[in-house]
Enzyme design. Structure first.
Site, PDB file in Angstrom:
ATOM      1  N   GLY A  27      28.325  50.007  37.339  1.00 43.67           N
ATOM      2  CA  GLY A  27      29.361  49.303  36.576  1.00 43.67           C
ATOM      3  C   GLY A  27      29.432  49.730  35.123  1.00 43.67           C
ATOM      4  N   TYR A 140      31.814  30.645  36.505  1.00 44.85           N
ATOM      5  CA  TYR A 140      31.047  31.819  36.081  1.00 44.85           C
ATOM      6  C   TYR A 140      30.045  31.418  34.996  1.00 44.85           C
ATOM      7  CZ  TYR A 140      30.364  36.542  34.179  1.00 44.85           C
ATOM      8  OH  TYR A 140      29.835  37.728  33.746  1.00 44.85           O
ATOM      9  N   THR A 168      28.956  40.073  23.849  1.00 46.30           N
ATOM     10  CA  THR A 168      30.349  39.609  23.759  1.00 46.30           C
ATOM     11  C   THR A 168      31.188  40.501  24.676  1.00 46.30           C
ATOM     12  OG1 THR A 168      30.554  40.947  21.771  1.00 46.30           O
ATOM     13  CG2 THR A 168      30.119  38.605  21.465  1.00 46.30           C
ATOM     14  N   HIS A 183      39.322  42.608  32.798  1.00 45.35           N
ATOM     15  CA  HIS A 183      39.235  42.059  31.445  1.00 45.35           C
ATOM     16  C   HIS A 183      40.388  42.615  30.607  1.00 45.35           C
ATOM     17  CE1 HIS A 183      34.922  41.059  32.363  1.00 45.35           C
ATOM     18  NE2 HIS A 183      35.378  39.948  31.848  1.00 45.35           N
ATOM     19  N   LYS A 191      47.987  48.835  32.100  1.00 45.91           N
ATOM     20  CA  LYS A 191      49.400  48.414  31.993  1.00 45.91           C
ATOM     21  C   LYS A 191      50.180  49.343  31.069  1.00 45.91           C
ATOM     22  CE  LYS A 191      48.798  43.508  32.882  1.00 45.91           C
ATOM     23  NZ  LYS A 191      48.768  42.150  32.330  1.00 45.91           N
ATOM     24  N   ASP A 272      46.469  32.036  27.233  1.00 48.43           N
ATOM     25  CA  ASP A 272      45.779  32.631  26.084  1.00 48.43           C
ATOM     26  C   ASP A 272      44.261  32.539  26.252  1.00 48.43           C
ATOM     27  OD1 ASP A 272      47.507  33.738  24.271  1.00 48.43           O
ATOM     28  OD2 ASP A 272      47.752  31.918  23.070  1.00 48.43           O
TER      29      ASP A 272
HETATM   30  P1  GDP Z   1      38.006  36.141  27.960  1.00 47.17           P
HETATM   31  O1  GDP Z   1      37.501  36.731  26.689  1.00 47.17           O
HETATM   32  O2  GDP Z   1      36.940  35.643  28.848  1.00 47.17           O
HETATM   33  O3  GDP Z   1      39.091  35.131  27.743  1.00 47.17           O
HETATM   34  O4  GDP Z   1      38.616  37.280  28.842  1.00 47.17           O
HETATM   35  P2  GDP Z   1      39.599  38.455  28.743  1.00 47.17           P
HETATM   36  O5  GDP Z   1      38.871  39.716  28.491  1.00 47.17           O
HETATM   37  O6  GDP Z   1      40.348  38.386  30.017  1.00 47.17           O
HETATM   38  O7  GDP Z   1      40.556  38.214  27.470  1.00 47.17           O
HETATM   39  C1  GDP Z   1      41.560  37.345  27.553  1.00 47.17           C
HETATM   40  C2  GDP Z   1      42.530  37.395  26.358  1.00 47.17           C
HETATM   41  O8  GDP Z   1      43.350  38.546  26.393  1.00 47.17           O
HETATM   42  C3  GDP Z   1      43.441  36.216  26.437  1.00 47.17           C
HETATM   43  O9  GDP Z   1      43.825  35.813  25.146  1.00 47.17           O
HETATM   44  C4  GDP Z   1      44.631  36.776  27.200  1.00 47.17           C
HETATM   45  O10 GDP Z   1      45.825  36.047  26.981  1.00 47.17           O
HETATM   46  C5  GDP Z   1      44.717  38.153  26.589  1.00 47.17           C
HETATM   47  N1  GDP Z   1      45.389  39.117  27.484  1.00 47.17           N
HETATM   48  C6  GDP Z   1      46.570  39.742  27.216  1.00 47.17           C
HETATM   49  N2  GDP Z   1      46.915  40.525  28.242  1.00 47.17           N
HETATM   50  C7  GDP Z   1      45.950  40.445  29.177  1.00 47.17           C
HETATM   51  C8  GDP Z   1      45.756  41.061  30.457  1.00 47.17           C
HETATM   52  O11 GDP Z   1      46.557  41.845  30.943  1.00 47.17           O
HETATM   53  N3  GDP Z   1      44.608  40.745  31.113  1.00 47.17           N
HETATM   54  C9  GDP Z   1      43.682  39.876  30.592  1.00 47.17           C
HETATM   55  N4  GDP Z   1      42.566  39.631  31.300  1.00 47.17           N
HETATM   56  N5  GDP Z   1      43.836  39.268  29.406  1.00 47.17           N
HETATM   57  C10 GDP Z   1      44.962  39.543  28.704  1.00 47.17           C
END
Ligand code: GDP
Length: 316
Positions: A27, A140, A168, A183, A191, A272
């Site tokens: 990974g 989780y 982090t 993530h 994308k 968000d």
């Molecule tokens: P977190 O740190 O555990 O919340 O996890 P993420 O790495 O999934 O980060 C999430 C943040 O990125 C949030 O504010 C989402 O709204 C924003 N975000 C924007 N676009 C995306 C996307 O395509 N995938 C994910 N996972 N998060 C996104």
């Protein structure tokens, strides 16, 4: 120089012990850790018999435990049951097998998700259990918190030098670039890549306002190797740059490195997640005051180059 093997005497039988075993070895972090036997998802660590039998056969001296069922905001929201079951089983089995089969040092990966949602910032190692985790990822988070509990209990009852780290948001090559369950960084790289290729808008979830702290996977691997040799405290250690950046600025960097000229759309009906979760890296910095983190700009460039070169074969 240390040899990679050590001989274990079991009665008449001599077993060669590998110096290091890395779970989740294929990974994001596992691939960056140098040396050691690496195991990936081909070994079902949720099954205690499989886990025990593997440890019985290999008898590693040290273990870095990165294996987990992971995902970004999407995965955590859509797969709550699986995230709880898989993670609690994997961690419980691995830590117990380490104990049973004589592992001397274990470094277990937690995550910043473990922290309470409502807590005074910055997050420190002392605040892990102070309140409920954020609702978007509590299965989780609780499963990971239990790994901290298990390690503490094993240290106390069995006098084992097992420790845990709290990185982090990690990013880098070999991540899962899935559009829905990845993530934020790998999902957005994928994308943006598709938007550029298909001449369509680049759609980003949420408002772009949330703040995150990102750490490059190679830095995490270097710090993990240091922890393996040098960190022996019961309390976890936070691995972080302690530098926050907004999702909007991350998107700006991705657009720059991918040379994307199209339109960015903010899908404000998408979640968000937590607004911010700033961490305090002062414990790490007190041990390693001169550690140089890879900048997000450089790390993103390397990750994007890797993704583009490995598009066909990468996890996505
Ligand atoms: P977190 O740190 O555990 O919340 O996890 P993420 O790495 O999934 O980060 C999430 C943040 O990125 C949030 O504010 C989402 O709204 C924003 N975000 C924007 N676009 C995306 C996307 O395509 N995938 C994910 N996972 N998060 C996104």
């Amino acid at each position: 120089m240390k040899s990679n093997m050590e001989i274990l005497d079991v009665g008449e039988v001599h077993i060669e012990r590998p110096r290091l075993l890395v779970t989740g070895g294929r990974g994001l972090v596992g691939t960056q850790i140098s040396g050691g036997i690496k195991i990936g998802s081909n070994l079902d660590l949720r099954d205690s018999k499989i886990c025990d039998s593997f440890f019985n056969d290999t008898r590693p001296i040290n273990v870095v435990h990165c294996a987990a069922k992971v995902g970004g905001l999407g995965g955590n929201i859509n797969l709550k049951g699986e995230f709880f079951y898989d993670n609690i089983m994997i961690n419980t089995n691995v830590i117990e097998s380490c104990r049973k089969y004589g592992v001397r040092k274990l470094v277990c990966f937690l995550s910043t998700c473990v922290f309470p949602d409502k807590v005074e910032y910055p997050l420190t190692e002392k605040k892990v259990h102070l309140g409920e985790p954020h609702n978007s990822n509590y299965p989780y988070a609780y499963a990971k918190r239990m790994a901290d509990v298990q390690i503490r209990a094993y240290r106390e009852q069995y006098d084992l030098n097992y420790v845990s780290v709290i990185p982090t948001n990690i990013y880098g090559p070999n991540d899962n670039f899935n559009l829905e369950n990845g993530h934020v960084i790998p999902s957005l790289i994928h994308k943006c890549y598709l938007a550029k290729k298909n001449n369509t808008p680049f759609k980003v979830w949420g408002s772009g306002k949330p703040l995150r702290e990102f750490i490059y996977s190679e830095d995490v691997a270097k710090l993990t190797e240091w922890v393996l040799e040098n960190y022996n405290e019961e309390e976890p250690i936070i691995l972080s740059t302690s530098e926050e950046i907004s999702i909007r600025d991350v998107v700006g960097l991705i657009v720059k490195h991918m040379d994307f000229k199209g339109k960015v759309i903010w899908e404000e009906d998408k979640p968000d997640g937590q607004y911010r979760k700033p961490s305090d890296n002062s414990k790490l910095m007190s041990y390693l005051p001169d550690f140089k983190f890879t900048s997000l700009d450089e790390g993103l460039k390397k990750t994007i180059d890797w993704f583009v070169s490995n598009y066909e074969s990468c996890r996505k």
